[in-house]
Write an enzyme that holds these catalytic residues in place. Structure first.
Site, short mmCIF file in Angstrom:
data_model
loop_
_atom_site.label_atom_id
_atom_site.label_comp_id
_atom_site.label_asym_id
_atom_site.label_seq_id
_atom_site.Cartn_x
_atom_site.Cartn_y
_atom_site.Cartn_z
N SER A 69 47.56 22.42 16.49
CA SER A 69 47.84 21.05 16.06
C SER A 69 47.83 20.93 14.54
O SER A 69 47.19 21.72 13.83
CB SER A 69 46.80 20.09 16.64
OG SER A 69 46.76 20.19 18.04
N1 SAH Z 1 43.78 22.22 20.08
C1 SAH Z 1 44.77 23.25 20.19
C2 SAH Z 1 46.06 22.66 20.72
C3 SAH Z 1 46.89 23.65 21.39
S1 SAH Z 1 48.35 22.98 22.13
C4 SAH Z 1 45.00 23.90 18.85
O1 SAH Z 1 44.94 23.19 17.83
O2 SAH Z 1 45.29 25.08 18.79
C5 SAH Z 1 47.73 22.35 23.65
C6 SAH Z 1 47.09 23.34 24.58
O3 SAH Z 1 46.83 22.66 25.81
C7 SAH Z 1 47.95 24.56 24.94
O4 SAH Z 1 47.25 25.72 24.67
C8 SAH Z 1 48.21 24.39 26.44
O5 SAH Z 1 48.26 25.61 27.15
C9 SAH Z 1 46.99 23.57 26.87
N2 SAH Z 1 47.15 22.85 28.13
C10 SAH Z 1 48.23 22.17 28.59
N3 SAH Z 1 47.98 21.65 29.79
C11 SAH Z 1 46.71 22.00 30.13
C12 SAH Z 1 45.88 21.78 31.25
N4 SAH Z 1 46.27 21.08 32.31
N5 SAH Z 1 44.62 22.31 31.23
C13 SAH Z 1 44.18 23.03 30.17
N6 SAH Z 1 44.92 23.28 29.08
C14 SAH Z 1 46.18 22.78 29.06
#
Ligand code: SAH
Length: 220
Positions: A69
């Site tokens: 993010s």
């Molecule tokens: N906070 C993270 C954001 C990553 S993007 C960062 O800054 O790196 C969002 C993440 O949510 C992805 O890794 C994706 O795989 C995860 N995600 C999406 N749906 C999900 C679910 N149902 N349960 C767990 N993780 C999920």
């Protein structure tokens, strides 16, 4: 070769401080949050080829179609989470790179983080060990259902956007607890804050946002 914690050139403390001043000019007023953003080496959470861009205020690809993010969004969501008063136990849905998790781990006692893509979670866990962040517990699962065996939480932060509200997350909040969540279909997402008051939930709509979608199931 592994990148150093302290960084040089485009990953140096000076570059990180520049990011903090950009966030300060935006809506980030919580000094605790700004201090942790200056401290945590974001360049360790992206591919080495992207390390020189790690302190720009942008999201970056982390593989598997996912992104780390934007620092502004991490700071804003963290600030909203802490505004709720005393926060000790936090659930994060979507560990991704682990950057937001690391930020939270410096500000609250216990972080519980759930990720559905195994290689991303494994890589994030490696970073937590490297940075000696020992108050993070992770789970490889579909976090749309929360983490019921560890509930209730003082706050829940979701870093991927569902199209409709996952109500089981609301049920895992303590009374007075907050859910910070982006919601809506691609191109029409908004950042929302729900606060639990007894059996009711007060909803506040913040700003337009752009997150990857919250998806069902797990990926090995
Ligand atoms: N906070 C993270 C954001 C990553 S993007 C960062 O800054 O790196 C969002 C993440 O949510 C992805 O890794 C994706 O795989 C995860 N995600 C999406 N749906 C999900 C679910 N149902 N349960 C767990 N993780 C999920």
């Amino acid at each position: 070769m592994s990148l150093s914690f302290n960084g040089v050139g485009m990953t140096s403390q000076r570059t990180r401080d520049r990011l903090v001043s950009i966030l300060r000019e935006q809506k980030i007023k919580d000094e605790k949050v700004l201090k942790v953003i200056a401290e945590i080496p974001r360049h360790l959470f992206v591919d080495e080829a992207l390390a020189s861009r790690a302190y720009e205020n942008i999201s970056l690809p982390i593989g598997h179609g996912q992104t780390i993010s934007q620092p502004y969004m991490v700071a804003l969501m963290t600030q909203l989470l802490l505004e709720g008063g005393s926060v000790t136990r936090v659930l994060e849905v979507g560990t991704g790179s682990g950057y937001q998790t690391a930020i939270l781990s410096k500000l609250v006692s216990n972080v519980f983080s759930v990720e559905r893509i195994k290689p991303l979670l494994d890589s994030a866990k490696g970073k937590f060990r490297q940075l000696k962040l020992n108050n993070i517990l992770t789970n490889y699962s579909d976090g749309g259902w929360g983490w019921s065996s560890k509930a209730p939480f003082d706050a829940i932060i979701v870093t991927a956007a569902p199209e409709t509200l996952p109500t089981s997350l609301l049920e895992q909040l303590i009374d007075g607890g907050r859910l910070i969540i982006p919601m809506g279909e691609k191109g029409k997402q908004e950042l929302l804050v729900f606060q639990r008051v007894g059996d009711k939930y007060h909803k506040k709509t913040l700003e337009k946002v752009s997150f990857v979608p919250l998806l069902n199931g797990k990926i090995a």
